[in-house]
Design a protein around this motif. Structure first.
Motif, PDB file in Angstrom:
ATOM      1  N   ASP A  71      39.650 -55.418  55.155  1.00 12.90           N
ATOM      2  CA  ASP A  71      40.139 -55.350  56.555  1.00 12.90           C
ATOM      3  C   ASP A  71      39.757 -54.589  57.578  1.00 12.90           C
ATOM      4  OD1 ASP A  71      41.372 -53.104  55.962  1.00 12.90           O
ATOM      5  OD2 ASP A  71      43.519 -53.910  56.199  1.00 12.90           O
ATOM      6  N   ASP A  72      38.904 -53.518  57.076  1.00 12.66           N
ATOM      7  CA  ASP A  72      38.390 -52.656  58.308  1.00 12.66           C
ATOM      8  C   ASP A  72      36.968 -52.959  58.683  1.00 12.66           C
ATOM      9  OD1 ASP A  72      40.690 -51.382  58.349  1.00 12.66           O
ATOM     10  OD2 ASP A  72      40.433 -49.704  57.305  1.00 12.66           O
ATOM     11  N   ILE A  73      36.311 -53.837  57.859  1.00 11.23           N
ATOM     12  CA  ILE A  73      35.197 -54.376  58.226  1.00 11.23           C
ATOM     13  C   ILE A  73      34.962 -55.015  59.378  1.00 11.23           C
ATOM     14  CG2 ILE A  73      32.848 -55.151  57.158  1.00 11.23           C
ATOM     15  CD1 ILE A  73      33.611 -54.379  54.410  1.00 11.23           C
ATOM     16  N   PRO A  74      34.312 -54.760  60.360  1.00 12.34           N
ATOM     17  CA  PRO A  74      34.191 -55.670  61.778  1.00 12.34           C
ATOM     18  C   PRO A  74      33.669 -57.243  61.158  1.00 12.34           C
ATOM     19  CG  PRO A  74      33.284 -53.647  62.019  1.00 12.34           C
ATOM     20  CD  PRO A  74      33.312 -53.658  60.612  1.00 12.34           C
ATOM     21  N   GLY A  75      34.082 -58.219  61.720  1.00 12.26           N
ATOM     22  CA  GLY A  75      33.619 -59.401  61.316  1.00 12.26           C
ATOM     23  C   GLY A  75      32.292 -59.988  62.297  1.00 12.26           C
ATOM     24  N   GLU A  76      31.899 -61.112  62.002  1.00 13.29           N
ATOM     25  CA  GLU A  76      31.058 -61.639  62.623  1.00 13.29           C
ATOM     26  C   GLU A  76      31.137 -61.680  64.234  1.00 13.29           C
ATOM     27  OE1 GLU A  76      28.072 -63.459  61.174  1.00 13.29           O
ATOM     28  OE2 GLU A  76      28.492 -62.564  59.256  1.00 13.29           O
ATOM     29  N   TRP A  77      30.226 -61.721  65.029  1.00 15.66           N
ATOM     30  CA  TRP A  77      30.385 -61.888  66.566  1.00 15.66           C
ATOM     31  C   TRP A  77      30.358 -63.607  66.735  1.00 15.66           C
ATOM     32  CZ3 TRP A  77      31.631 -58.528  69.839  1.00 15.66           C
ATOM     33  CH2 TRP A  77      31.300 -56.982  69.628  1.00 15.66           C
ATOM     34  N   ASN A  78      31.361 -63.876  67.651  1.00 15.88           N
ATOM     35  CA  ASN A  78      31.338 -65.209  67.962  1.00 15.88           C
ATOM     36  C   ASN A  78      31.359 -65.530  69.357  1.00 15.88           C
ATOM     37  OD1 ASN A  78      32.822 -66.945  65.385  1.00 15.88           O
ATOM     38  ND2 ASN A  78      33.372 -64.875  65.484  1.00 15.88           N
ATOM     39  N   ASN A  79      30.822 -66.759  69.811  1.00 15.05           N
ATOM     40  CA  ASN A  79      30.490 -67.117  71.316  1.00 15.05           C
ATOM     41  C   ASN A  79      31.865 -67.664  71.785  1.00 15.05           C
ATOM     42  OD1 ASN A  79      27.773 -66.766  71.053  1.00 15.05           O
ATOM     43  ND2 ASN A  79      27.409 -68.804  70.218  1.00 15.05           N
ATOM     44  N   VAL A  80      32.115 -67.291  73.212  1.00 10.30           N
ATOM     45  CA  VAL A  80      33.091 -67.723  73.886  1.00 10.30           C
ATOM     46  C   VAL A  80      32.898 -69.219  74.358  1.00 10.30           C
ATOM     47  CG1 VAL A  80      34.097 -65.348  74.506  1.00 10.30           C
ATOM     48  CG2 VAL A  80      32.338 -66.569  76.138  1.00 10.30           C
ATOM     49  N   PRO A 102      37.809 -68.136  71.005  1.00  7.88           N
ATOM     50  CA  PRO A 102      38.279 -69.085  69.731  1.00  7.88           C
ATOM     51  C   PRO A 102      39.800 -68.657  69.371  1.00  7.88           C
ATOM     52  CG  PRO A 102      35.994 -68.292  69.424  1.00  7.88           C
ATOM     53  CD  PRO A 102      36.491 -67.515  71.016  1.00  7.88           C
ATOM     54  N   ALA A 103      40.312 -69.536  68.617  1.00 12.68           N
ATOM     55  CA  ALA A 103      41.797 -69.230  68.178  1.00 12.68           C
ATOM     56  C   ALA A 103      42.117 -68.190  67.365  1.00 12.68           C
ATOM     57  CB  ALA A 103      42.274 -70.628  67.704  1.00 12.68           C
ATOM     58  N   GLN A 104      41.364 -67.799  66.629  1.00  9.20           N
ATOM     59  CA  GLN A 104      41.385 -66.665  65.761  1.00  9.20           C
ATOM     60  C   GLN A 104      41.367 -65.402  66.221  1.00  9.20           C
ATOM     61  OE1 GLN A 104      38.806 -68.752  65.600  1.00  9.20           O
ATOM     62  NE2 GLN A 104      36.802 -67.575  64.635  1.00  9.20           N
ATOM     63  N   LEU A 155      21.362 -61.179  83.427  1.00  8.79           N
ATOM     64  CA  LEU A 155      20.787 -59.709  83.309  1.00  8.79           C
ATOM     65  C   LEU A 155      20.039 -59.808  81.780  1.00  8.79           C
ATOM     66  CD1 LEU A 155      23.148 -57.623  84.869  1.00  8.79           C
ATOM     67  CD2 LEU A 155      21.179 -58.345  85.975  1.00  8.79           C
ATOM     68  N   SER A 156      19.078 -59.110  81.623  1.00  9.61           N
ATOM     69  CA  SER A 156      18.702 -58.840  79.828  1.00  9.61           C
ATOM     70  C   SER A 156      19.685 -57.870  79.193  1.00  9.61           C
ATOM     71  CB  SER A 156      17.476 -58.338  80.089  1.00  9.61           C
ATOM     72  OG  SER A 156      17.170 -57.170  80.572  1.00  9.61           O
ATOM     73  N   TYR A 157      20.711 -58.168  79.442  1.00  9.25           N
ATOM     74  CA  TYR A 157      22.047 -57.289  78.541  1.00  9.25           C
ATOM     75  C   TYR A 157      22.781 -58.188  77.754  1.00  9.25           C
ATOM     76  CZ  TYR A 157      26.283 -54.453  79.031  1.00  9.25           C
ATOM     77  OH  TYR A 157      27.237 -53.657  78.639  1.00  9.25           O
ATOM     78  N   ALA A 158      23.595 -57.504  76.864  1.00 11.87           N
ATOM     79  CA  ALA A 158      24.225 -58.169  75.791  1.00 11.87           C
ATOM     80  C   ALA A 158      25.035 -59.551  76.325  1.00 11.87           C
ATOM     81  CB  ALA A 158      25.341 -57.242  75.404  1.00 11.87           C
ATOM     82  N   PRO A 159      24.842 -60.589  75.508  1.00 14.99           N
ATOM     83  CA  PRO A 159      25.427 -61.828  75.776  1.00 14.99           C
ATOM     84  C   PRO A 159      27.003 -61.490  75.465  1.00 14.99           C
ATOM     85  CG  PRO A 159      24.531 -62.096  73.649  1.00 14.99           C
ATOM     86  CD  PRO A 159      24.218 -60.526  74.386  1.00 14.99           C
ATOM     87  N   LEU A 160      27.828 -62.331  76.279  1.00 18.44           N
ATOM     88  CA  LEU A 160      29.450 -62.194  76.239  1.00 18.44           C
ATOM     89  C   LEU A 160      29.559 -62.870  74.724  1.00 18.44           C
ATOM     90  CD1 LEU A 160      31.938 -61.309  77.286  1.00 18.44           C
ATOM     91  CD2 LEU A 160      32.110 -63.413  78.583  1.00 18.44           C
ATOM     92  N   ARG A 161      30.506 -61.995  73.953  1.00 18.97           N
ATOM     93  CA  ARG A 161      30.715 -62.655  72.843  1.00 18.97           C
ATOM     94  C   ARG A 161      32.148 -61.795  72.107  1.00 18.97           C
ATOM     95  NH1 ARG A 161      26.214 -59.504  69.157  1.00 18.97           N
ATOM     96  NH2 ARG A 161      26.665 -57.367  70.221  1.00 18.97           N
ATOM     97  N   VAL A 162      32.776 -62.392  71.253  1.00 19.84           N
ATOM     98  CA  VAL A 162      34.104 -61.642  70.709  1.00 19.84           C
ATOM     99  C   VAL A 162      34.110 -61.462  69.201  1.00 19.84           C
ATOM    100  CG1 VAL A 162      35.103 -63.926  70.427  1.00 19.84           C
ATOM    101  CG2 VAL A 162      36.487 -61.950  70.871  1.00 19.84           C
ATOM    102  N   GLN A 163      34.809 -60.309  68.805  1.00 18.31           N
ATOM    103  CA  GLN A 163      34.591 -60.224  67.102  1.00 18.31           C
ATOM    104  C   GLN A 163      35.982 -59.569  66.835  1.00 18.31           C
ATOM    105  OE1 GLN A 163      32.786 -56.269  66.358  1.00 18.31           O
ATOM    106  NE2 GLN A 163      31.660 -57.161  64.810  1.00 18.31           N
ATOM    107  N   ARG A 164      36.252 -59.743  65.742  1.00 14.45           N
ATOM    108  CA  ARG A 164      37.367 -59.192  65.081  1.00 14.45           C
ATOM    109  C   ARG A 164      36.939 -57.606  64.498  1.00 14.45           C
ATOM    110  NH1 ARG A 164      42.324 -61.719  62.155  1.00 14.45           N
ATOM    111  NH2 ARG A 164      43.360 -59.702  61.190  1.00 14.45           N
TER     112      ARG A 164
END
Length: 130
Positions: free
Chosen positions: A17-26, A72-74, A36-45
């Motif tokens: 439960d303390d390990i970050p999950g996969e990055w997901n797209n919005v 995403p819902a989760q 910009l050549s900067y991080a794409p927008l994404r979400v992670q648990r």
């Protein structure tokens, strides 16, 4: 990390439960991925929290409010959450209001005109999932 209590047992889910999950797209609605050549927008648990990383920009000039994207819902919070995001392009420093709604819509607010050349960094915005 989950606090250990007498009589508890460890399951694989609790152990991880303390390990970050996969990055997901919005899912973008009125906004788009920043150019910009900067991080794409994404979400992670990450444990009992979710977090955004990256930047985005509006698809059209606006003043007031609009739904920028949907998460995403989760990753959706149980209660509406309020934040701000800084503009990362040149010009006068500007913050926009950011509301993460329970249906996953991320609404942005600005009292001044925001143009398609303005990029905003959503990194560092995180919220509880419980």
């Amino acid at each position: 990390m989950t606090a250990w209590q007498p009589g508890n047992y460890i399951t694989a889910e609790r152990l991880l439960d303390d390990i970050p999950g996969e990055w997901n797209n919005v899912t973008f609605t009125n906004w788009a991925q920043g150019a910009l050549s900067y991080a794409p927008l994404r979400v992670q648990r990450d444990g009992a929290r979710a977090r955004l990383d990256g930047h985005a920009q509006p698809s059209a000039t606006f003043t007031g409010s609009q739904v920028a994207f949907n998460i995403p819902a989760q990753f959706r919070p149980f209660y509406q959450r309020y934040y701000s995001a800084p503009r990362i392009t040149s010009g006068t420093p500007t913050l926009i209001g950011v509301v993460i709604n329970t249906n996953g819509d991320v609404t942005v607010y600005s009292s001044t005109s925001i143009t398609t050349t303005d990029r905003f960094d959503f990194s560092g915005i995180d919220w509880p999932l419980n």
